[in-house]
Design a protein around this motif. Sequence first.
Motif, short mmCIF file in Angstrom:
data_model
loop_
_atom_site.label_atom_id
_atom_site.label_comp_id
_atom_site.label_asym_id
_atom_site.label_seq_id
_atom_site.Cartn_x
_atom_site.Cartn_y
_atom_site.Cartn_z
N GLU A 329 0.83 -1.20 0.00
CA GLU A 329 0.00 0.00 0.00
C GLU A 329 0.87 1.25 0.00
O GLU A 329 0.55 2.26 -0.66
CB GLU A 329 -0.93 0.00 1.21
CG GLU A 329 -1.98 1.09 1.19
CD GLU A 329 -2.88 1.06 -0.05
OE1 GLU A 329 -3.31 2.14 -0.51
OE2 GLU A 329 -3.11 -0.06 -0.58
N ILE A 330 1.99 1.21 0.70
CA ILE A 330 2.94 2.34 0.68
C ILE A 330 3.47 2.54 -0.74
O ILE A 330 3.56 3.68 -1.23
CB ILE A 330 4.09 2.09 1.67
CG1 ILE A 330 3.58 2.12 3.11
CG2 ILE A 330 5.20 3.11 1.48
CD1 ILE A 330 4.61 1.66 4.14
N ILE A 331 3.83 1.46 -1.40
CA ILE A 331 4.32 1.56 -2.78
C ILE A 331 3.26 2.19 -3.68
O ILE A 331 3.56 3.06 -4.52
CB ILE A 331 4.74 0.17 -3.30
CG1 ILE A 331 5.97 -0.33 -2.54
CG2 ILE A 331 5.02 0.19 -4.80
CD1 ILE A 331 6.35 -1.77 -2.84
N ARG A 332 2.03 1.76 -3.51
CA ARG A 332 0.94 2.31 -4.33
C ARG A 332 0.83 3.82 -4.15
O ARG A 332 0.70 4.58 -5.11
CB ARG A 332 -0.38 1.64 -3.94
CG ARG A 332 -1.59 2.08 -4.78
CD ARG A 332 -2.89 1.53 -4.20
NE ARG A 332 -2.82 0.09 -4.01
CZ ARG A 332 -3.05 -0.80 -4.97
NH1 ARG A 332 -3.37 -0.38 -6.20
NH2 ARG A 332 -2.99 -2.09 -4.71
N LYS A 333 0.90 4.28 -2.91
CA LYS A 333 0.75 5.71 -2.64
C LYS A 333 1.96 6.52 -3.11
O LYS A 333 1.81 7.60 -3.70
CB LYS A 333 0.52 5.93 -1.14
CG LYS A 333 -0.82 5.41 -0.64
CD LYS A 333 -0.97 5.62 0.86
CE LYS A 333 -2.32 5.13 1.37
NZ LYS A 333 -2.45 5.28 2.85
N VAL A 334 3.16 6.01 -2.85
CA VAL A 334 4.37 6.76 -3.20
C VAL A 334 4.55 6.83 -4.71
O VAL A 334 4.87 7.89 -5.26
CB VAL A 334 5.60 6.14 -2.52
CG1 VAL A 334 6.89 6.76 -3.06
CG2 VAL A 334 5.53 6.31 -1.00
N TYR A 335 4.37 5.72 -5.39
CA TYR A 335 4.60 5.68 -6.84
C TYR A 335 3.37 6.10 -7.64
O TYR A 335 3.47 6.37 -8.83
CB TYR A 335 5.04 4.28 -7.27
CG TYR A 335 6.49 3.99 -6.97
CD1 TYR A 335 7.48 4.22 -7.92
CD2 TYR A 335 6.87 3.48 -5.73
CE1 TYR A 335 8.82 3.95 -7.64
CE2 TYR A 335 8.19 3.21 -5.44
CZ TYR A 335 9.17 3.45 -6.40
OH TYR A 335 10.49 3.18 -6.12
N GLY A 336 2.22 6.10 -6.98
CA GLY A 336 1.00 6.49 -7.67
C GLY A 336 0.57 5.52 -8.75
O GLY A 336 -0.03 5.92 -9.76
N LYS A 337 0.88 4.23 -8.57
CA LYS A 337 0.49 3.23 -9.56
C LYS A 337 0.41 1.87 -8.89
O LYS A 337 0.78 1.69 -7.72
CB LYS A 337 1.45 3.20 -10.73
CG LYS A 337 2.92 2.96 -10.37
CD LYS A 337 3.79 3.08 -11.62
CE LYS A 337 5.27 2.96 -11.30
NZ LYS A 337 6.11 3.14 -12.51
N ASP A 338 -0.09 0.92 -9.64
CA ASP A 338 -0.24 -0.44 -9.15
C ASP A 338 1.13 -0.96 -8.70
O ASP A 338 2.11 -0.88 -9.45
CB ASP A 338 -0.77 -1.32 -10.27
CG ASP A 338 -1.12 -2.73 -9.80
OD1 ASP A 338 -0.60 -3.16 -8.75
OD2 ASP A 338 -1.89 -3.41 -10.50
N PRO A 339 1.25 -1.49 -7.49
CA PRO A 339 2.54 -2.02 -7.03
C PRO A 339 3.11 -3.07 -7.97
O PRO A 339 4.34 -3.27 -8.00
CB PRO A 339 2.20 -2.61 -5.66
CG PRO A 339 1.00 -1.87 -5.20
CD PRO A 339 0.21 -1.56 -6.43
#
Length: 978
Positions: A329-339
């Motif tokens: 979920e952190i990856i999704r928020k930071v990168y703004g895309k599907d992990p």
Amino acid sequence: MAEGQTQLGGLPQYITQNPVGTSFPIKVGSKTASIVVDPDDWKGVIGAANDLGDDVRKVTGVPSIVVKSQQLSKGNIVVGTIGKSKLIDGLIASGKINVSTVKGKWESFIIQTVGDNLVIAGSDKRGTIYGIYDVSEKIGVSPWYWWADAPVKKSNALYIKAGKYIQASPKVKYRGIFINDESPSFSGWAKANFGGINSKAYVHMFELLLRLKANYLWPAMWGNAFNEDDPMSPVLADEYGIVMGTSHHEPMMRSQKEYTKRQKEIGAWDYTTNAENLKKFWTEGLERNKSYDNLITMGMRGDGDVAMGKGDDKENIQTLRNVVSDQREIIRKVYGKDPAEVPQLWAIFTEVQRYYDAGMNVPDDVTLLFCDNNWGYIRRTGPAKELKRKGGLGMYYHIDMNGGPWNDRWINTTTVPKLREQLSLAYNTGIDRIWIVNVGDLKPKEVPIDFIMRYAWDPNAISADQTDDYMRNWATGIFGKEHASEIADIVSKYSKYNLIRKPEVQDPRIFSFVNYNEADKVLKKWKELTNQAEALEKKMPNDAKDAYYQLVLYPAKASAGVAEIYLAAGRNNLYAKQGRISANDQANRARELFELDKQLSERYNKLVDGNKWQNMMSDVHIGYRQWSMPRENSLPTMTEVTPLSSPAIGVAVEGSTNAWPNAEVQAELPQFDVLDKQQYFIDVFNRGTGMIAFTAKPDKPWIKVSASGGHTAKEQRLYVTIDWKAAPEGKNSGNVEISQGDTKILVAVNMLKANAPLAKVPFYGGFSGEFSIPAHKFSANIAGANAKWKVLPNLGRAEACMGISPVTAPSATPDNAPRLEYNVFLGKGGNTKVCLGILPTQDINPSRGLRIAVSIDGGEPVITDARKGYVDTFNEYTPANLKNSLVLKPLPPLGADYALVSRRQQRRNEIFDNLRWLDVDLDVKQPGMHTLKVFMIDPELVLENIVINPDNDHPSYLGAPPIEHQTASTLKSKIVIK
């Protein structure tokens, strides 16, 4: 790469010093071709172009000027990335180059002569960089020109043969190294040269990786924080084109040091009690690094690279699931895309493999990073259920280890054949997304690093019988062709001898001083290797001497020195027990070698290339008593002998550690027999001051002694043989009387002259107990329904091993299995123990086993599982557990049993010995010639040696040396020994 050098994998040699047809001139006369690169291309591409220009200078004396331009002109080297360079895109649009074979591919490139130009076009940033450095290597600049001071091959003229050279994508996607265990050596070197482990040090590493066509780095983490110690480090890594990660226990691009220096602020490294603060910490790390090319480590271990939690696997698995879910979920928020669009890995390391086996898993797009056992044997092949996962499978592999089962840090102890065998097993079972290798300080692991990175590009390009070719190629690429074969031989041998017994697990009691001349043979090999390396040093040109010392002389001579220290200490211990005054000579020899070791390290640290490698050779490597590095080098325990006040004779004999006249039993030599025609020794030694005069008299005419007596202040070795023509048939005995004045010592001699087999084919065996058969010395090799046995040269401790091809073959039964047959002569019938020496293959496929079968003649094959008695103790190899479990304890009698040795019997286990023994009992109907058969059941086992009738009364480390009898048809005796 020197002109004329054979290429294993990659592109053929396209550089020549003479024009061939319409070849492109890089350097003719005083003129060099300019290098043209689009200023809008990647910074890493422009940097590599500048390196090529300077490499031309290194080779020819005249640089190639780098021109940043978007305009083509004749006579230039044009470099660029497809879709990023207007120069390259223009050539594509005009139809002058066709890049369809590489466009859109991962890290591929073409090198092509186009009219009056040479074009290097990459499919992506690294593809272009690799193409540029490929030219650099082929004109004569080794990837190791900086890291090992490899000399540059000089040329007055350089041409590229006309044509188109296409480099396809690598077979392993991410290929890289992990700088680890970096104190005191690497960290001390970096501090002395660069002020610390910072971007000034790392740029040299980035360049090395790219020249080796690697792309991935886990940075040093023992008290170091790559992203924070020097903020330019991640910037430059990205510019160069290096994919950055963090180690197996440092999640979400945060180093352990980043946590420890904020520990009071963040709180406990415990996700069950402190999840919010840890998520914030991880989020900040990803925000900092999100614009770079990263491969994110997922999951969590305990603080300090230990198992987390309180030992409850079920609880830990649930915690890990929560960790991974929140990290995604952190990856999704930071990168703004599907992990799923962000590269990630989950390291299945130590106890995490238990969690995986129990059902723990991560999303399909995350790479599963399997591991070895810390000493180079993989713990899992690619599981069939995972072969289609989007994230693929990877391998974390060690050629350096600080931790369990024991440290393996100081010198290279990994052979190329071992690397090829294990990494081939990994690759062919689907482990091909990531190969990350723990290389410690980087130096002195240059050879295995070089091999792994090249092999990872295309594992199919180097077969088992091409490892010698690779070694010669490697030596030629650095030192030229003249001495390449000899250098390859030295480097192959020192690493092989180290693998037989690694320096950190040496012990004075490892090799036998009384059986099979074992210690003498080991010492002879090391001395011959040292002499060879020293003699060759004198032939090295001046510009190659620094490289030769680093890559050849130091590792060979220093390794030999450490090995001899322990041999001398072991001989001292034995001789002191026997009362020999020569025990003191052995102690002195160990001390001389200890001082020599200091001098060799000092030369490396202070004299090579003008002090360039200061502190690099600082690891403590002598005197280990537990797994961790001692505070300082120290000699093994030795004993000084005080001579008696007058000359006093002592006698020791082969096959016994006792000494006479004080031993309670009679001295007796091992049995002689007519088939093996043995020679055994008697040592006559002085226990006091002055000279002893002695006589040696056999009481049978067929007993021959090399001397009838002598005078010695210390010791003299006599050799006893049998005159077989004069010897009577059957079992017979006699004595050799050793006397000094009134002191008389009888040494019993027992011999057997009996009918030998009327064999017409080579065979192994004999009348006198233990004998061994090298696995590759078979009399027949019969293919099975789906596989066959294959010779694996130079693998293991011997000349070769036998492995299975293909390693992906299905399991078999004896009826359809490939089998090896051996002609053996057994002097007696009844129960016969056969010991199979296999490489210590791990429990790589727990769904079925690691099975092999043995039979005699037409008997029912006996199937044995290598996992029987085998325990995967890897999960105990953590710093916390090691603290109390892996300490040096008294050794059991060496060779007391060929069966698996308990891990608690320190320094004698299958990993330290690099061999696992499997015992099989067979019923032999009668004495005589027999056919021993070995069947593959599961394909991953590698057979090195076979020992029959192990003699536990005469134990040794390597076992009885093999003796191949060609025929025995001339022996006509009718005596039958029962």
